[in-house]
Design a protein around this motif. Sequence first.
Motif, PDB file in Angstrom:
ATOM      1  N   LYS A  61       0.848  -1.393  -0.194  1.00 22.56           N
ATOM      2  CA  LYS A  61      -0.246  -0.101  -0.098  1.00 22.56           C
ATOM      3  C   LYS A  61       0.785   1.080  -0.093  1.00 22.56           C
ATOM      4  O   LYS A  61       1.696   1.717   1.414  1.00 22.56           O
ATOM      5  N   THR A  62       0.654   1.743  -0.860  1.00 19.44           N
ATOM      6  CA  THR A  62       1.328   3.648  -0.771  1.00 19.44           C
ATOM      7  C   THR A  62       0.256   4.763  -0.894  1.00 19.44           C
ATOM      8  O   THR A  62      -0.777   4.369  -1.555  1.00 19.44           O
ATOM      9  N   LYS A  63       0.877   5.862  -1.369  1.00 15.99           N
ATOM     10  CA  LYS A  63       0.545   6.864  -1.040  1.00 15.99           C
ATOM     11  C   LYS A  63      -0.713   6.827  -2.905  1.00 15.99           C
ATOM     12  O   LYS A  63      -1.881   7.280  -3.380  1.00 15.99           O
ATOM     13  N   TYR A  64      -0.552   6.295  -3.583  1.00 23.73           N
ATOM     14  CA  TYR A  64      -0.520   6.351  -5.376  1.00 23.73           C
ATOM     15  C   TYR A  64      -1.519   5.005  -5.620  1.00 23.73           C
ATOM     16  O   TYR A  64      -2.539   4.766  -6.558  1.00 23.73           O
TER      17      TYR A  64
ATOM     18  N   LEU B 241      -6.253   2.058  -4.610  1.00 23.59           N
ATOM     19  CA  LEU B 241      -6.643   1.535  -3.516  1.00 23.59           C
ATOM     20  C   LEU B 241      -7.859   1.550  -3.096  1.00 23.59           C
ATOM     21  O   LEU B 241      -8.193   0.834  -2.361  1.00 23.59           O
TER      22      LEU B 241
END
Length: 371
Positions: free
Chosen positions: A252-255, A282
């Motif tokens: 999981k990343t902000k992108y 996401l």
Amino acid sequence: MEICKRKLHITDWETEVDLNKPVARYPGNPIITCADVNCVWKDPIYQVITVHNAGITFYNDEVIMLFRSHLRNGISVIGTARSRNGISNWAIDPEPSIKPCNDKDVFAEETNKNNLIENETGGVEDPRISCIGNTYFITYSAYHALEKDKVRVSLITTRDFKSFVRHGPLMDVDMRNVVIFPEKINGRYYALFRPNDHTEDHTGGVFKEIQIGCNKDIFNHNWILTKEPIMRQAGGPSTFGSKIGPGATPIKTKYGWINIFHGVRGTMDGNPYTLGVALHDLKKPEKVQVSNIPILFPAKADCRTKDEEYVHVPNVVFCCGAHRKDDGTIFIYYGGNDTVMNVGVTHEDVLVELCLNYPQNPMNGIPAYPF
């Protein structure tokens, strides 16, 4: 054109990654070999000839590695190694943690114990680890000893990496790779699936497809898969054209969710495995952007062995585990030639840039950018 670059600082090692070199190999590779394991597993029954395809997670301030090893009789088992920094000083548990099961193992109430025991007689392979809450969900391939290519991706849970509970196959169909997203999305569990096929050289057919499925109850074996795959290769001149499959647990990343997958392009001299990257939304993980450019090709540096040591399969890099640091650095753990364990590093910004600026049509693998 300015190329996205990131400098990385890993213990006493500094390196740089960019769009032309997305992954930097750790100069101390391999990080674990069969010699390391055999120094601990001294019983002749447990002497191994490979260490590869490891799931990765964190537990009690340590990096936990569940690695696959071939015993000398050809059956695979899964061992546990632990490291403070995730690169060096790996402590290997005194015997395999997950072996083909028997009556002494712990089974969940809903599990058909006899079927699972029979299903695992050929070995247990390629663990992936997803931590959800305080439970670690481990998917692995269970092979039948007598029925060729019969493989069920099964589920084990643990909370301490000492005791393990078996829950049986996720689905009662041949599957080779299943990777569970490490948190619920919209109240459901999600996973990436790569069905097994029965083609002559283990490429083509549904080997070229990745599906996504969801489930309200992770233990009920009733995964609902989408009718169409979310990634497919048409079989053209792509590095992934002959075969694809999910690799590491999505990050999981902000992108979005970063999905490090594997791909194969059949050649006149075998089926080299490379690593690719995709980015899932996401909230809607079925929505995906796939980089047309691979992030790691196999090389001589990926399988450093002594002259008398066995090498299992040439030209393979294969990943079952990765983890992200707070600064966006990503450690990619990968098997080299299905023989030794390696680690490489990259950065989320570089991987995302590849997906956004150098994409392919996710349904046929054709480049979706001009060149």
